[in-house]
Design an enzyme around this catalytic site. Structure first.
Site, short mmCIF file in Angstrom:
data_model
loop_
_atom_site.label_atom_id
_atom_site.label_comp_id
_atom_site.label_asym_id
_atom_site.label_seq_id
_atom_site.Cartn_x
_atom_site.Cartn_y
_atom_site.Cartn_z
CE1 TYR A 117 -4.07 -1.83 -0.17
CE2 TYR A 117 -2.92 -3.29 1.35
CZ TYR A 117 -3.97 -3.04 0.47
OH TYR A 117 -4.90 -4.01 0.23
CG PHE A 403 -11.11 -2.53 9.69
CD1 PHE A 403 -10.93 -2.10 8.37
CD2 PHE A 403 -10.35 -1.92 10.69
CE1 PHE A 403 -10.03 -1.07 8.08
CE2 PHE A 403 -9.47 -0.89 10.40
CZ PHE A 403 -9.31 -0.47 9.10
#
Ligand SMILES: CC(C)(COP(=O)(O)OP(=O)(O)OC[C@H]1O[C@@H](n2cnc3c(N)ncnc32)[C@H](O)[C@@H]1OP(=O)(O)O)[C@@H](O)C(=O)NCCC(=O)NCCS
Length: 403
Positions: A117, A403
């Protein structure tokens, strides 16, 4: 190569989106009612090859504690590309569009691999610590006074009581994600297939003298007998105790369970106070890794919506290859009562990339950490030290859930 399209998902695509992500991560994706209700098609992007979905990414609507505030943050998850379409730019297309379109000024995610990322402007903003506590080596402090009372809640009781405790914890530490009622229901689901051979989840709470719940722990046990006797294991899934007494009493309880040799806890902060409660802190076995990655999608709005540890007046020259509006010079001024961040033509004091700004945003990574590698350049002597102090925060950020 652009032999695929990217579009917003449709309401009836909950299952195929889940299947593509499950296939990419190598788990069997199962559909359920709660998952269906939590699905936000309008915030899910899919890459398609004809009628087939070949890649996905979701931005969940949630809030996040940041230094001195709780703000909306796009919680990015469900990122997966079918193996037969890898390394053709599918993720790059999905990420680029998502980051340009999310209305929030920041986006956060947990990365399956740290190499993915950074190229999209995310910076590792919080470290997570995984504790494996060998109870034979790490004695709890000899503190037998346990004010207040411990109790156990049912899931229905917990759904009413725990959200307030988590909100208080958000006020104390950056990096903590908020949960809607629906998300709390999902969080407290306890399907037998998901227990990994452990007991059902226990919802342990601490109440103060007035009977108010001021801390809780979610944990499971696992029976284990070795030739020398009992060696059970306790896995603490979450411990949230904004009150110092509750924190101490909950941990003392969990570190002194009968028949138990080991306690695991995967979501400790780097400055976790538990280190102060045991007589041999160095014997807490720790593994530290990146937890929350953060991407600033709107520089002035993001910098204006957090607080600063000390007054600051600095011009930042930011570079962002994906979001043009973030590139350029911004003056950040915080005087203890108000914060302003605006575009300026004034000369830069510091230059940095959007990823470094993301890494420093939660106050857990000193800006000065990036100077020796040239990722932050100081043009005006003294500004790096001042900006580092301002961006810092007394408590280290922690993310309490993947999450
Ligand atoms: C990781 C994943 C989403 C990448 O998708 P993709 O479509 O192959 O990515 P792209 O083709 O857009 O790659 C963009 C760049 O990232 C690099 N990259 C992609 N995946 C990477 C990885 N896992 N590790 C390191 N670099 C990676 C590519 O090499 C490429 O670099 P380049 O621009 O220098 O050539 C995909 O491989 C996948 O689904 N993996 C398994 C599930 C997973 O890990 N999901 C992420 C959950 S957080």
């Amino acid at each position: 190569m652009t032999d695929f399209d990217v579009r917003v998902a449709q309401a009836d695509e909950y299952e195929p989106v889940g299947r593509v992500f499950g296939e990419a991560m190598m788990f069997e994706s199962t559909a359920d009612d709660l998952g269906r209700q939590l699905f936000e098609p309008e915030r899910t992007l899919v890459a398609t090859d004809g009628a087939e979905i070949i890649g996905t990414t979701k931005a969940l609507t949630r809030d996040l504690s940041v230094p001195g505030a709780v703000v909306d943050a796009a919680h990015v998850t469900g990122v997966g590309v079918r193996a037969t379409y890898r390394r053709r730019g599918v993720l790059s297309q999905l990420m680029g569009r998502q980051l340009r379109e999310v209305p929030e000024a920041i986006a956060v995610l947990w990365a399956s691999e740290p190499a993915i990322y950074g190229r999209f402007g995310y910076g590792a903003a919080a470290w997570g610590t995984n504790y494996e506590i060998d109870l034979r080596r790490v004695g709890p402090t000899n503190d037998r006074i346990r004010p207040g009372a411990l109790g156990v809640l049912t899931v229905d009781e917990a759904l009413k009581e725990l959200p307030t405790v988590l909100r208080r914890a958000q006020e104390q530490r950056p990096g903590v994600s908020g949960r809607s009622d629906l998300r709390w229901q999902k969080h407290l689901e306890d399907k037998p297939d998901d227990r990994g051979g452990r007991t059902a989840r226990q919802i342990l709470v601490h109440r103060d003298e007035a009977g108010t719940i001021n801390g809780y722990a979610l944990w499971r046990g696992k029976m284990n007998w070795v030739p020398t006797g009992p060696a059970n294991e306790v896995l603490v899934e979450e411990l949230v105790a904004p009150d110092a007494t509750a924190y101490r009493v909950l941990w003392q309880h969990l570190l002194t369970m009968d028949l138990t040799a080991k306690v695991g806890y995967g979501y400790a902060a780097v400055d976790e106070p538990l280190q102060q409660l045991v007589s041999t802190p160095t014997a807490l076995e720790r593994r530290v890794g990146e937890s929350l990655w953060l991407r600033v999608t709107d520089v002035p709005r993001a910098l204006q919506q957090r607080q600063y540890a000390v007054p600051v007046d600095v011009v930042l020259d930011v570079t962002d290859d994906l979001i043009e509006a973030n590139t350029g010079r911004f003056r950040l001024t915080a005087d203890g009562s108000s914060v302003r961040c605006e575009r300026t033509d004034d000369p830069a004091d510091l230059s940095l990339s959007i990823a470094v700004l993301g890494a420093a945003y939660l106050g857990g990574r000193p800006l000065a950490e990036f100077a020796p590698t040239g990722r932050v350049t100081e043009h005006t002597p003294g500004t790096l030290a001042r900006a580092t102090a301002a961006f810092g925060w007394p408590t280290a950020p922690v993310s309490l859930e993947v999450f």
